[in-house]
Design a protein around this motif. Structure first.
Motif, PDB file in Angstrom:
ATOM      1  N   VAL A   1      21.233 -30.488  27.573  1.00  0.00           N
ATOM      2  CA  VAL A   1      20.501 -29.234  27.750  1.00  0.00           C
ATOM      3  C   VAL A   1      19.275 -29.248  26.849  1.00  0.00           C
ATOM      4  O   VAL A   1      19.362 -29.586  25.663  1.00  0.00           O
ATOM      5  CB  VAL A   1      21.378 -28.010  27.406  1.00  0.00           C
ATOM      6  N   ALA A   2      18.132 -28.902  27.402  1.00  0.00           N
ATOM      7  CA  ALA A   2      16.894 -28.838  26.621  1.00  0.00           C
ATOM      8  C   ALA A   2      16.562 -27.388  26.308  1.00  0.00           C
ATOM      9  O   ALA A   2      16.925 -26.473  27.043  1.00  0.00           O
ATOM     10  CB  ALA A   2      15.741 -29.478  27.392  1.00  0.00           C
ATOM     11  N   GLY A   3      15.868 -27.181  25.188  1.00  0.00           N
ATOM     12  CA  GLY A   3      15.378 -25.866  24.825  1.00  0.00           C
ATOM     13  C   GLY A   3      13.890 -25.951  24.544  1.00  0.00           C
ATOM     14  O   GLY A   3      13.408 -26.977  24.039  1.00  0.00           O
ATOM     15  N   VAL A   4      13.148 -24.907  24.871  1.00  0.00           N
ATOM     16  CA  VAL A   4      11.699 -24.922  24.643  1.00  0.00           C
ATOM     17  C   VAL A   4      11.260 -23.591  24.061  1.00  0.00           C
ATOM     18  O   VAL A   4      11.747 -22.531  24.445  1.00  0.00           O
ATOM     19  CB  VAL A   4      10.941 -25.239  25.953  1.00  0.00           C
ATOM     20  N   ASP A   5      10.349 -23.657  23.092  1.00  0.00           N
ATOM     21  CA  ASP A   5       9.855 -22.444  22.441  1.00  0.00           C
ATOM     22  C   ASP A   5       8.437 -22.688  21.952  1.00  0.00           C
ATOM     23  O   ASP A   5       7.958 -23.835  21.902  1.00  0.00           O
ATOM     24  CB  ASP A   5      10.756 -22.058  21.269  1.00  0.00           C
ATOM     25  N   ILE A   6       7.756 -21.601  21.561  1.00  0.00           N
ATOM     26  CA  ILE A   6       6.367 -21.673  21.102  1.00  0.00           C
ATOM     27  C   ILE A   6       6.206 -20.863  19.825  1.00  0.00           C
ATOM     28  O   ILE A   6       6.779 -19.782  19.680  1.00  0.00           O
ATOM     29  CB  ILE A   6       5.394 -21.128  22.170  1.00  0.00           C
ATOM     30  N   SER A   7       5.417 -21.393  18.902  1.00  0.00           N
ATOM     31  CA  SER A   7       5.023 -20.656  17.705  1.00  0.00           C
ATOM     32  C   SER A   7       3.504 -20.560  17.706  1.00  0.00           C
ATOM     33  O   SER A   7       2.818 -21.560  17.917  1.00  0.00           O
ATOM     34  CB  SER A   7       5.496 -21.386  16.437  1.00  0.00           C
ATOM     35  N   PHE A   8       2.964 -19.350  17.510  1.00  0.00           N
ATOM     36  CA  PHE A   8       1.503 -19.204  17.583  1.00  0.00           C
ATOM     37  C   PHE A   8       1.015 -18.089  16.674  1.00  0.00           C
ATOM     38  O   PHE A   8       1.780 -17.266  16.184  1.00  0.00           O
ATOM     39  CB  PHE A   8       1.057 -18.934  19.030  1.00  0.00           C
ATOM     40  N   THR A   9      -0.313 -18.080  16.450  1.00  0.00           N
ATOM     41  CA  THR A   9      -0.941 -17.055  15.623  1.00  0.00           C
ATOM     42  C   THR A   9      -1.702 -16.086  16.523  1.00  0.00           C
ATOM     43  O   THR A   9      -1.782 -16.264  17.731  1.00  0.00           O
ATOM     44  CB  THR A   9      -1.944 -17.691  14.637  1.00  0.00           C
ATOM     45  N   VAL A  10      -2.292 -15.080  15.893  1.00  0.00           N
ATOM     46  CA  VAL A  10      -3.026 -14.070  16.657  1.00  0.00           C
ATOM     47  C   VAL A  10      -4.273 -14.650  17.324  1.00  0.00           C
ATOM     48  O   VAL A  10      -4.787 -14.081  18.286  1.00  0.00           O
ATOM     49  CB  VAL A  10      -3.440 -12.888  15.751  1.00  0.00           C
ATOM     50  N   ASP A  11      -4.768 -15.768  16.821  1.00  0.00           N
ATOM     51  CA  ASP A  11      -5.967 -16.359  17.432  1.00  0.00           C
ATOM     52  C   ASP A  11      -5.614 -17.381  18.513  1.00  0.00           C
ATOM     53  O   ASP A  11      -6.462 -18.153  18.956  1.00  0.00           O
ATOM     54  CB  ASP A  11      -6.867 -16.995  16.368  1.00  0.00           C
ATOM     55  N   ASN A  12      -4.336 -17.377  18.925  1.00  0.00           N
ATOM     56  CA  ASN A  12      -3.864 -18.152  20.077  1.00  0.00           C
ATOM     57  C   ASN A  12      -3.698 -19.645  19.851  1.00  0.00           C
ATOM     58  O   ASN A  12      -3.462 -20.385  20.801  1.00  0.00           O
ATOM     59  CB  ASN A  12      -4.762 -17.922  21.302  1.00  0.00           C
ATOM     60  N   GLU A  13      -3.838 -20.115  18.604  1.00  0.00           N
ATOM     61  CA  GLU A  13      -3.457 -21.491  18.322  1.00  0.00           C
ATOM     62  C   GLU A  13      -1.938 -21.559  18.348  1.00  0.00           C
ATOM     63  O   GLU A  13      -1.261 -20.675  17.834  1.00  0.00           O
ATOM     64  CB  GLU A  13      -3.973 -21.942  16.950  1.00  0.00           C
ATOM     65  N   ALA A  14      -1.396 -22.608  18.959  1.00  0.00           N
ATOM     66  CA  ALA A  14       0.052 -22.642  19.146  1.00  0.00           C
ATOM     67  C   ALA A  14       0.612 -24.050  19.024  1.00  0.00           C
ATOM     68  O   ALA A  14      -0.106 -25.043  19.170  1.00  0.00           O
ATOM     69  CB  ALA A  14       0.408 -22.063  20.503  1.00  0.00           C
ATOM     70  N   VAL A  15       1.906 -24.106  18.736  1.00  0.00           N
ATOM     71  CA  VAL A  15       2.671 -25.344  18.800  1.00  0.00           C
ATOM     72  C   VAL A  15       3.854 -25.097  19.717  1.00  0.00           C
ATOM     73  O   VAL A  15       4.644 -24.172  19.496  1.00  0.00           O
ATOM     74  CB  VAL A  15       3.174 -25.791  17.414  1.00  0.00           C
ATOM     75  N   ALA A  16       3.950 -25.883  20.762  1.00  0.00           N
ATOM     76  CA  ALA A  16       5.091 -25.814  21.669  1.00  0.00           C
ATOM     77  C   ALA A  16       6.074 -26.907  21.270  1.00  0.00           C
ATOM     78  O   ALA A  16       5.667 -28.018  20.920  1.00  0.00           O
ATOM     79  CB  ALA A  16       4.639 -26.010  23.107  1.00  0.00           C
ATOM     80  N   ALA A  17       7.356 -26.582  21.302  1.00  0.00           N
ATOM     81  CA  ALA A  17       8.380 -27.547  20.904  1.00  0.00           C
ATOM     82  C   ALA A  17       9.486 -27.592  21.944  1.00  0.00           C
ATOM     83  O   ALA A  17       9.891 -26.567  22.493  1.00  0.00           O
ATOM     84  CB  ALA A  17       8.957 -27.181  19.541  1.00  0.00           C
ATOM     85  N   ALA A  18       9.966 -28.809  22.206  1.00  0.00           N
ATOM     86  CA  ALA A  18      11.074 -29.006  23.130  1.00  0.00           C
ATOM     87  C   ALA A  18      12.115 -29.899  22.473  1.00  0.00           C
ATOM     88  O   ALA A  18      11.771 -30.887  21.815  1.00  0.00           O
ATOM     89  CB  ALA A  18      10.587 -29.632  24.435  1.00  0.00           C
ATOM     90  N   VAL A  19      13.374 -29.540  22.627  1.00  0.00           N
ATOM     91  CA  VAL A  19      14.477 -30.289  22.024  1.00  0.00           C
ATOM     92  C   VAL A  19      15.556 -30.507  23.071  1.00  0.00           C
ATOM     93  O   VAL A  19      15.884 -29.596  23.835  1.00  0.00           O
ATOM     94  CB  VAL A  19      15.076 -29.512  20.826  1.00  0.00           C
ATOM     95  N   ILE A  20      16.106 -31.715  23.118  1.00  0.00           N
ATOM     96  CA  ILE A  20      17.229 -32.007  24.016  1.00  0.00           C
ATOM     97  C   ILE A  20      18.486 -32.193  23.183  1.00  0.00           C
ATOM     98  O   ILE A  20      18.491 -32.950  22.207  1.00  0.00           O
ATOM     99  CB  ILE A  20      16.984 -33.278  24.849  1.00  0.00           C
ATOM    100  N   LEU A  21      19.550 -31.486  23.558  1.00  0.00           N
ATOM    101  CA  LEU A  21      20.830 -31.608  22.894  1.00  0.00           C
ATOM    102  C   LEU A  21      21.885 -32.094  23.880  1.00  0.00           C
ATOM    103  O   LEU A  21      21.861 -31.717  25.058  1.00  0.00           O
ATOM    104  CB  LEU A  21      21.300 -30.273  22.311  1.00  0.00           C
ATOM    105  N   GLU A  22      22.817 -32.914  23.387  1.00  0.00           N
ATOM    106  CA  GLU A  22      23.988 -33.250  24.188  1.00  0.00           C
ATOM    107  C   GLU A  22      24.898 -32.032  24.166  1.00  0.00           C
ATOM    108  O   GLU A  22      25.218 -31.507  23.091  1.00  0.00           O
ATOM    109  CB  GLU A  22      24.708 -34.467  23.619  1.00  0.00           C
TER     110      GLU A  22
END
Length: 217
Positions: free
Chosen positions: A32-53
């Protein structure tokens, strides 16, 4: 203009909601994979995806991607704002996974088409939504968080249709190509803490990576 855009996007959501499949469209359920985003008010962001057994809940792979969000925040249209960034980081994953867990709603959305459904339909893959709060809709009155046990599942209905469930402080719903029963089963099996591990690990990875990038590391 904003009103016209909102109505246009609403019409698109209603149209795409008809494409959502609420049944299991996979032969195995191992990763199962999970995906999320962290960002600031000026819309710069880091998207992250993780796969777990799923069985061991051990991380198989994790990826991050620095990105800029171009669409402004509008209540009810998180899929328009965040899906491109999420899809981009998911596409960098090298290992296979069977279900994608998204930090947002699926069909438990005022227009029946939240971020998890947006991701599922665009990627044509099984997705499920997990969210901390409801977006809106009349069913919000039925979704009390009181008077039921910690591990009890509370089904949530809208117009006599089950659109999701409340479980251990979070809302679980079908995104695409998965049944609510299976989505709940995955949420239960991966919930060591309040947030299921695929999303919790993706959130940690996105947040920590974003902090490092802000500090120039």
């Amino acid at each position: 203009m904003c009103s016209n855009l909102s109505q246009l996007l609403t019409n698109v959501q209603y149209s795409l909601a008809d494409k959502v499949v609420e049944e299991d469209c996979f032969d195995k359920l191992e990763n199962v994979a999970g995906v999320d985003i962290s960002f600031t008010v000026d819309n710069e962001a880091v998207a992250a995806a993780v796969i777990l057994e799923l069985k061991s809940r051990e991380i198989i792979e994790k990826q991050t991607l620095k990105i800029e969000l171009f669409f402004p925040y509008m209540p009810g249209f998180l899929g328009v704002r965040e899906s491109d960034a999420m899809i981009s980081v998911v596409n960098t994953l090298e290992h296979d996974f069977d279900v994608l867990m998204v930090n947002g709603h699926g069909i438990m959305h005022p227009h029946g088409f939240g971020l998890a459904s947006h991701m599922g339909v665009l990627l044509d893959m099984p997705t499920m939504g997990v969210a901390k709060r409801l977006t809106g809709g009349r069913y919000i009155k039925e979704a009390t968080q009181r008077d039921h046990a910690h591990n009890e599942v509370q089904l949530i209905q809208h117009d006599n249709r089950v659109v999701g469930a409340f479980f251990r402080g979070k809302y679980v719903s079908v995104g695409h190509k998965i049944s609510l029963e299976t989505a709940l089963n995955i949420a239960m099996r991966t919930s060591i803490y309040k947030i299921p591990e695929p999303l919790r690990q993706a959130h940690i990875l996105a947040t920590e990576t974003f902090k490092h990038k802000l500090n120039g590391n």
